[in-house]
Design a protein around this motif. Structure first.
Motif: not given
Lengths: 260, 403
Positions: A34-48
């Protein structure tokens, strides 16, 4: 924190949406059913990392692909996509259904995977810790099977709007294409030994879909695996606790030790 | 003479498991997960005997045919293998046609259905007619749940192809499909009727099922959906058949009517209403989830359904809702005859499956209403459709008996 750029790729004829953020070593994230929550919560991974979150065919902003009717089809789809993205070696993260896809990807392409994280992965049959068959859960009980703390859903419109329900129905149908016949992939235990990358199993201790007792079984079958669990957390650790994403980031960023 | 002058009225029966428990409020559904500990085989035996009496009575009273159907794991039906019931009624009757409507051919091996139905046709001396349903969404959850609902429609198409070819072509022949591979498709026996028994697609009027009927030169038997959807489906079938150089005969179009007949409109409503109400509230008690397993309908169709509040609340429908949504003819012989004639003329259909036993109706009411229908309604319908009646039916009469 910067957001995602959404790119679109045609993969074997299927319009595929790919969220892309950050620079550096590629980190590919296979989402759940399911994709209902979106993926913004993963963005800290983009710091590295260069964080790449493709939407599976039949989910989110990607088109449907009725020809995908097995987990192996997803692996082949992603081999095609990663070729287009020019991604060779990568770190790979998969959640729930995406965890099972990631496991198969790592079984089939072990040398490409530098580090692997599987979050509450779908598919391993552990007789003492049986999974709950998603398709057996009455609609109104789905939230309590996903998260331990229902206040996460506070503020969500009730009843949910028809468009929201229709999108969940579409994603359930896509999931059913590969999982209606069984909540287990019975071939997993035979092949998990092929995963060579250091692997982190991430689990909520209150997971009602795939009980935390399954974590040890995964860790027994994957040669170089460790387990981290979170108390008071259900099936979606990266949504439910702010500790999960940093823990995953720190595991994935570690250099492979000389002995590995 | 009108095109409808040889209208056929079939006695349609669902074979309910009738007892309603005293604590019925505690059950959210009477399908799929309704516990089979509620099924008493002794009661079931008595009901099979009662239903046999009812079917034989209908045959003796002069209905043009008998029609039976198949459902799984629900109080609505004690007919999970409709071929067995058909065999019983073939033996219990002499010359009446029997419409089997039918095993969901996507839930069963198509060769098995082809064999079973051909066997019935030979045993009955060529009295069989077959209507092919996709199966409701409910069928996918319980015992038949090993078949993926995502593939329901594709399996249905392939199974239809296999069955019709197995009946009409000489075997053995090879069949390489998406779901089935036959090295020697060679059903034995083959049907007695040539090239095959009369067939229908059963459906809600979706474009896909109407197209299948047109493609396979079959009739269309429409289920209990709003009348305007029924009319639209029949119009579409005529259009598609026309494109294929074929004419749709009224005998190719079937509507289902719930009916109850008494001496007066008031008496009919008084006697039938509680049973027709619990037909919806108990015998059709189902949660939305069981109606649409994943992939059983398209996302667009799902959205249409969840957006339609009336659909979501079907088990809470009022009496007026029920009357307005579908075909319920409840009243005196004149009222019921005029109602059915009006519907047939409006739809251009030459066949009516008449459901005269609905809900927990006691046997005496079924016998009374069935007898009145055969002796008083059928002659009136024939007289009107043979030019003996007034062609301009007042629509207000259609529901006059029930307001």
């Amino acid at each position: 924190m910067a957001g995602y750029r959404e790119d679109r790729y045609e993969v074997n004829g299927i319009d595929t949406a790919v969220l892309d953020a950050g620079d550096g070593e590629p980190l590919v994230y296979f989402h759940g059913a399911g994709t209902a929550f979106g993926f913004d919560h993963l963005l800290p991974l983009a710091e590295r990392f260069r964080l790449i979150v493709p939407n599976h065919p039949g989910f989110g902003a990607s088109a449907d692909d009725p020809a995908i009717d097995g987990l192996h089809d997803y692996v082949l789809h992603y081999l095609d996509l990663l070729d287009q993205l020019g991604v060779g070696e990568l770190v790979l993260v998969g959640e729930s259904l995406g965890g099972c896809i990631a496991a198969w990807f790592a079984i089939e392409q072990p040398r490409r995977i530098r580090r692997l994280a599987l979050l509450s992965p779908f598919g391993l049959r552990v007789p003492d810790h049986p999974s709950t068959d998603f398709f057996s859960i009455p609609d109104e009980q789905v939230p309590e099977h996903l998260v331990a703390d229902l206040s996460l859903f506070a503020g969500a419109p009730m009843p949910p709007p028809p468009e929201f329900l229709a999108e969940r129905y579409r994603e359930a149908a896509s999931f059913a294409r590969v999982a209606w016949h069984s909540p287990y992939d019975r071939k997993l235990p035979r092949w998990l030994h092929r995963i060579t990358a250091p692997t982190l199993l991430v689990w909520g201790e209150e997971d009602r879909l795939h009980p935390v007792g399954q974590a040890a079984a995964w860790a027994d079958l994957i040669p170089n695996a460790e387990v981290i669990t979170f108390p008071g957390v259900g099936h979606l650790p990266v949504i439910e606790t702010p500790e999960a994403v940093p823990a995953i980031a720190s595991f994935l960023a570690a250099e492979v030790s000389a002995s590995a | 003479m009108s095109a409808l002058d040889d209208i056929k009225l079939y006695f349609f029966h669902s074979h309910h498991y009738i007892p309603i428990p005293d604590d019925q409020e505690r059950f959210r559904t009477t399908v799929v997960d309704y516990p089979n500990s509620q099924y008493d085989p002794q009661v079931g035996h008595a009901l099979y005997e009662r239903h046999l009496r009812t079917m034989k009575r209908a045959a003796e009273l002069g209905f043009d045919g008998l029609a039976i159907n198949e459902h799984h794991s629900m109080v609505f039906s004690m007919s999970p293998t409709v071929g067995l019931l058909a065999a019983r009624y073939v033996t219990a009757t002499d010359d009446i046609p029997i419409m089997v409507a039918g095993t969901p051919i996507n839930l069963q091996y198509p060769n098995r259905v082809a064999e079973e139905y051909a066997m019935l046709d030979v045993m009955s001396g060529g009295r069989m007619e077959y209507a092919f349903p996709l199966g409701t969404g409910m069928e996918y959850w319980a015992n038949e749940g090993t078949v993926n609902p995502v593939t329901a429609r594709a399996r249905f198409r392939e199974s239809l192809d296999i069955i019709t070819r197995a009946w009409t072509e000489d075997g053995p022949f090879r069949y390489d499909g998406e779901f089935y591979t036959y090295r020697y498709l060679n059903v034995w026996p083959k049907p007695l009727q040539k090239p095959r028994p009369k067939c229908f697609i059963v459906g809600t009027g979706s474009e896909e099922t109407v197209q299948l009927a047109a493609d396979h030169d079959m009739g269309y038997s429409i289920v209990f959906v709003p009348i305007k959807s029924q009319l639209r489906a029949f119009d579409r079938l005529r259009e598609l058949a026309g494109e294929r150089g074929r004419t749709v005969d009224p005998d190719d179009l079937v509507i289902v009517v719930m009916a109850y007949v008494a001496d007066t409109d008031e008496e009919a409503v008084r006697e039938a209403r509680p049973h027709i109400e619990n037909f919806f509230s108990w015998f059709h008690r189902v949660t939305p989830r069981f109606l649409v397993p994943p992939g059983y309908v398209t996302t667009a169709e799902f959205l249409r359904r969840v957006s339609d509040a009336a659909t979501a609340k079907s088990t809470e429908a009022t009496w007026d809702d029920m009357i307005n949504v579908g075909r319920i003819a409840c009243g005196s012989p004149d009222t019921v005859a005029e109602t059915i004639v009006a519907w047939c003329k409006e739809a251009g259909c030459g066949r009516v499956n008449v459901a005269l036993e609905n809900g927990d109706m006691p046997e005496w009411k079924v016998a009374k209403s069935t007898t009145l229908f055969a002796e008083q309604v059928i002659p009136r319908i024939r007289a009107r459709l043979n030019g003996g009646g007034d062609d301009t039916v007042d629509r207000s009469l259609v529901t006059a008996g029930v307001k």
